[in-house]
Design a protein around this motif. Structure first.
Motif, mmCIF file in Angstrom:
data_model
loop_
_atom_site.group_PDB
_atom_site.id
_atom_site.type_symbol
_atom_site.label_atom_id
_atom_site.label_comp_id
_atom_site.label_asym_id
_atom_site.label_seq_id
_atom_site.Cartn_x
_atom_site.Cartn_y
_atom_site.Cartn_z
ATOM 1 N N ASN A 184 0.819 -1.211 0.000
ATOM 2 C CA ASN A 184 0.000 0.000 0.000
ATOM 3 C C ASN A 184 0.854 1.263 0.000
ATOM 4 O OD1 ASN A 184 -3.183 -0.386 0.458
ATOM 5 N ND2 ASN A 184 -2.086 -2.124 1.318
ATOM 6 N N ILE A 185 2.051 1.194 0.582
ATOM 7 C CA ILE A 185 2.971 2.332 0.500
ATOM 8 C C ILE A 185 3.407 2.535 -0.953
ATOM 9 C CG2 ILE A 185 5.370 2.964 0.959
ATOM 10 C CD1 ILE A 185 3.699 3.925 3.157
ATOM 11 N N PHE A 186 3.794 1.452 -1.629
ATOM 12 C CA PHE A 186 4.139 1.544 -3.053
ATOM 13 C C PHE A 186 2.984 2.140 -3.843
ATOM 14 C CE2 PHE A 186 7.294 -2.262 -2.950
ATOM 15 C CZ PHE A 186 8.290 -1.416 -2.505
ATOM 16 N N SER A 187 1.794 1.611 -3.596
ATOM 17 C CA SER A 187 0.612 2.055 -4.325
ATOM 18 C C SER A 187 0.324 3.529 -4.071
ATOM 19 C CB SER A 187 -0.592 1.203 -3.912
ATOM 20 O OG SER A 187 -1.756 1.596 -4.591
ATOM 21 N N THR A 188 0.475 3.957 -2.824
ATOM 22 C CA THR A 188 0.219 5.365 -2.483
ATOM 23 C C THR A 188 1.227 6.287 -3.143
ATOM 24 O OG1 THR A 188 -0.722 4.712 -0.348
ATOM 25 C CG2 THR A 188 -0.021 7.002 -0.585
ATOM 26 N N TYR A 189 2.515 5.947 -3.052
ATOM 27 C CA TYR A 189 3.536 6.781 -3.676
ATOM 28 C C TYR A 189 3.394 6.799 -5.199
ATOM 29 C CZ TYR A 189 6.162 7.499 0.654
ATOM 30 O OH TYR A 189 6.546 7.899 1.908
ATOM 31 N N ALA A 190 2.871 5.697 -5.765
ATOM 32 C CA ALA A 190 2.689 5.644 -7.214
ATOM 33 C C ALA A 190 1.714 6.709 -7.696
ATOM 34 C CB ALA A 190 2.198 4.256 -7.631
ATOM 35 N N ILE A 203 9.951 6.131 -5.340
ATOM 36 C CA ILE A 203 9.769 4.726 -4.993
ATOM 37 C C ILE A 203 11.105 3.986 -4.970
ATOM 38 C CG2 ILE A 203 9.398 3.787 -7.313
ATOM 39 C CD1 ILE A 203 7.014 2.232 -6.132
ATOM 40 N N ARG A 204 12.059 4.405 -5.799
ATOM 41 C CA ARG A 204 13.394 3.816 -5.756
ATOM 42 C C ARG A 204 14.115 4.208 -4.466
ATOM 43 N NH1 ARG A 204 15.384 -0.526 -7.466
ATOM 44 N NH2 ARG A 204 14.610 -0.156 -9.592
ATOM 45 N N THR A 205 13.922 5.450 -4.015
ATOM 46 C CA THR A 205 14.501 5.879 -2.738
ATOM 47 C C THR A 205 13.913 5.073 -1.591
ATOM 48 O OG1 THR A 205 14.829 8.121 -3.587
ATOM 49 C CG2 THR A 205 14.830 7.844 -1.189
ATOM 50 N N LEU A 206 12.608 4.829 -1.658
ATOM 51 C CA LEU A 206 11.946 4.006 -0.653
ATOM 52 C C LEU A 206 12.602 2.638 -0.573
ATOM 53 C CD1 LEU A 206 9.556 3.311 1.251
ATOM 54 C CD2 LEU A 206 8.250 2.704 -0.783
ATOM 55 N N GLN A 207 12.895 2.047 -1.710
ATOM 56 C CA GLN A 207 13.532 0.745 -1.728
ATOM 57 C C GLN A 207 14.953 0.819 -1.166
ATOM 58 O OE1 GLN A 207 14.759 -0.810 -5.500
ATOM 59 N NE2 GLN A 207 14.250 -2.904 -4.944
ATOM 60 N N SER A 208 15.691 1.849 -1.535
ATOM 61 C CA SER A 208 17.087 1.974 -1.094
ATOM 62 C C SER A 208 17.175 2.135 0.421
ATOM 63 C CB SER A 208 17.748 3.168 -1.784
ATOM 64 O OG SER A 208 17.772 2.992 -3.182
ATOM 65 N N VAL A 209 16.315 2.977 0.976
ATOM 66 C CA VAL A 209 16.323 3.167 2.433
ATOM 67 C C VAL A 209 15.899 1.883 3.137
ATOM 68 C CG1 VAL A 209 15.326 4.459 4.349
ATOM 69 C CG2 VAL A 209 15.910 5.636 2.219
ATOM 70 N N VAL A 224 14.917 9.478 12.615
ATOM 71 C CA VAL A 224 15.016 8.385 11.648
ATOM 72 C C VAL A 224 14.050 7.258 12.020
ATOM 73 C CG1 VAL A 224 16.555 6.673 10.625
ATOM 74 C CG2 VAL A 224 17.407 8.969 11.152
ATOM 75 N N GLN A 225 13.916 6.978 13.320
ATOM 76 C CA GLN A 225 12.968 5.958 13.757
ATOM 77 C C GLN A 225 11.553 6.315 13.334
ATOM 78 O OE1 GLN A 225 13.248 4.390 17.801
ATOM 79 N NE2 GLN A 225 15.319 5.218 17.993
ATOM 80 N N PHE A 226 11.200 7.588 13.470
ATOM 81 C CA PHE A 226 9.866 8.038 13.048
ATOM 82 C C PHE A 226 9.654 7.783 11.562
ATOM 83 C CE2 PHE A 226 7.271 11.421 11.142
ATOM 84 C CZ PHE A 226 6.065 11.159 11.769
ATOM 85 N N VAL A 227 10.672 8.060 10.749
ATOM 86 C CA VAL A 227 10.579 7.836 9.306
ATOM 87 C C VAL A 227 10.399 6.350 9.007
ATOM 88 C CG1 VAL A 227 11.838 7.974 7.132
ATOM 89 C CG2 VAL A 227 11.876 9.902 8.714
ATOM 90 N N LEU A 228 11.134 5.492 9.726
ATOM 91 C CA LEU A 228 11.084 4.054 9.482
ATOM 92 C C LEU A 228 9.766 3.423 9.915
ATOM 93 C CD1 LEU A 228 14.707 3.003 10.543
ATOM 94 C CD2 LEU A 228 13.830 3.467 8.252
ATOM 95 N N PHE A 229 8.990 4.138 10.716
ATOM 96 C CA PHE A 229 7.670 3.654 11.110
ATOM 97 C C PHE A 229 6.546 4.391 10.388
ATOM 98 C CE2 PHE A 229 9.921 1.869 14.769
ATOM 99 C CZ PHE A 229 9.247 0.670 14.955
ATOM 100 N N SER A 230 6.900 5.259 9.434
ATOM 101 C CA SER A 230 5.846 6.034 8.771
ATOM 102 C C SER A 230 6.095 6.144 7.265
ATOM 103 C CB SER A 230 5.745 7.432 9.403
ATOM 104 O OG SER A 230 7.007 8.090 9.389
ATOM 105 N N PHE A 231 6.895 7.117 6.845
ATOM 106 C CA PHE A 231 7.063 7.395 5.420
ATOM 107 C C PHE A 231 7.822 6.287 4.685
ATOM 108 C CE2 PHE A 231 6.813 11.556 7.553
ATOM 109 C CZ PHE A 231 5.662 12.035 6.944
ATOM 110 N N VAL A 232 8.801 5.698 5.349
ATOM 111 C CA VAL A 232 9.553 4.568 4.784
ATOM 112 C C VAL A 232 9.444 3.429 5.803
ATOM 113 C CG1 VAL A 232 11.760 3.790 3.845
ATOM 114 C CG2 VAL A 232 11.147 6.218 3.739
#
Length: 284
Positions: A184-190, A203-209, A224-232
């Protein structure tokens, strides 16, 4: 006061419709798989070279983990065997994503909206966002998925053998939750393709992180923890299910995973609704 009740036969009809829809999507997906297998057989050498990247990446990351543990005994409270298990869990989840839907969403962001190819998908009797995800499976990725699954079971067997049935069931449930969240994250960013050009790097950045999802998030700063539980949301890929299996569970993180699952499902649905409202086809 009279209160009307929904007839039972309506509920039964709804179930039948749901089952028919599932069968329909499965038939469509089998046709898509057959088509891409035919393409794979035409370009065998290219497929072989392409598949080697995944295995090279796997070996490289494992070497990095090995080097890290020459300097420490634990990382975030996890020893080397546990980190390797977390890595294999993350790798297995990502191999499923790349084999099934990652290419579809990435190609959608690169060209489908910009070139008008998305118009063709809108003519199909399927939900557009589902068709975008399943329309371009990576057949070589399925081979990679089988390999990662074998390694995942092999590395994880001692941990599964020592766990209770409840812990194994909880691991499977939260692994599936992590998989649904990532889809759903992929789908939303798409859907950003509806609003901007050159959006595929997101979406490539999402994969790299998310390649770093095999490390416990608590080793990173709070931001960074907040990002890893939300945007990425890489924390949901392996950390939470593995923590449950190893009895290192943080109940707050479990609650966050359940809440975020509901939130991302709603956001994804809303994002596609807005995107489709904005889209006017390439010919207009």
């Amino acid at each position: 006061m009279y209160v009307s009740k929904q007839p039972k036969h309506l509920n039964q009809n709804q179930k039948m419709v749901f089952l028919r829809n599932l069968k329909h999507y499965w038939r469509v997906y089998k046709q898509i798989i057959r088509f891409h297998i035919s393409l794979l057989l035409e370009y065998r050498l290219n497929a072989l070279v392409h598949s080697l990247y995944g295995f090279a990446f796997m070996v490289g990351v494992y070497f990095g983990i090995f080097v890290a543990f020459t300097q420490t005994e634990t990382i975030g409270g996890f020893n080397q065997a546990e980190i390797v298990f977390m890595y294999m869990t993350s790798l297995f989840l990502w191999s499923i994503l790349e084999a099934t839907c990652f290419v579809g969403f990435r190609r959608f962001m690169i060209e489908d909206v910009a070139t008008g190819e998305f118009d063709k998908l809108l003519l199909k009797p399927l939900i557009p966002q589902v068709l975008v995800g399943i329309s371009r499976p990576d057949i070589t990725g399925f081979i990679y998925t089988i390999v990662t699954f074998v390694l995942f079971v092999w590395v994880g067997f001692p941990f599964f053998a020592a766990a209770s049935i409840f812990e194994i069931a909880a691991f499977i449930i939260f692994f599936i939750i992590g998989l649904i969240i990532h889809i759903n994250i992929f789908s939303t960013y798409a859907t950003m393709a509806f609003h901007m050009t050159r959006s595929s790097q997101i979406i490539r950045t999402l994969q790299s992180v998310s390649d770093q999802s095999f490390y416990p998030p608590q080793i990173y700063p709070s931001v960074v923890q907040f990002v890893l539980f939300s945007f990425v949301p890489s924390a949901y890929a392996a950390y939470i299910p593995v923590s449950i299996l190893l009895e290192k569970t943080n109940l707050i993180h479990i609650a966050i995973a359940c809440v975020f699952l509901v939130v991302i499902l709603l956001i994804n649905r809303f994002a596609w609704y807005i995107g489709l409202q904005r889209y006017s086809s390439a010919s207009s």
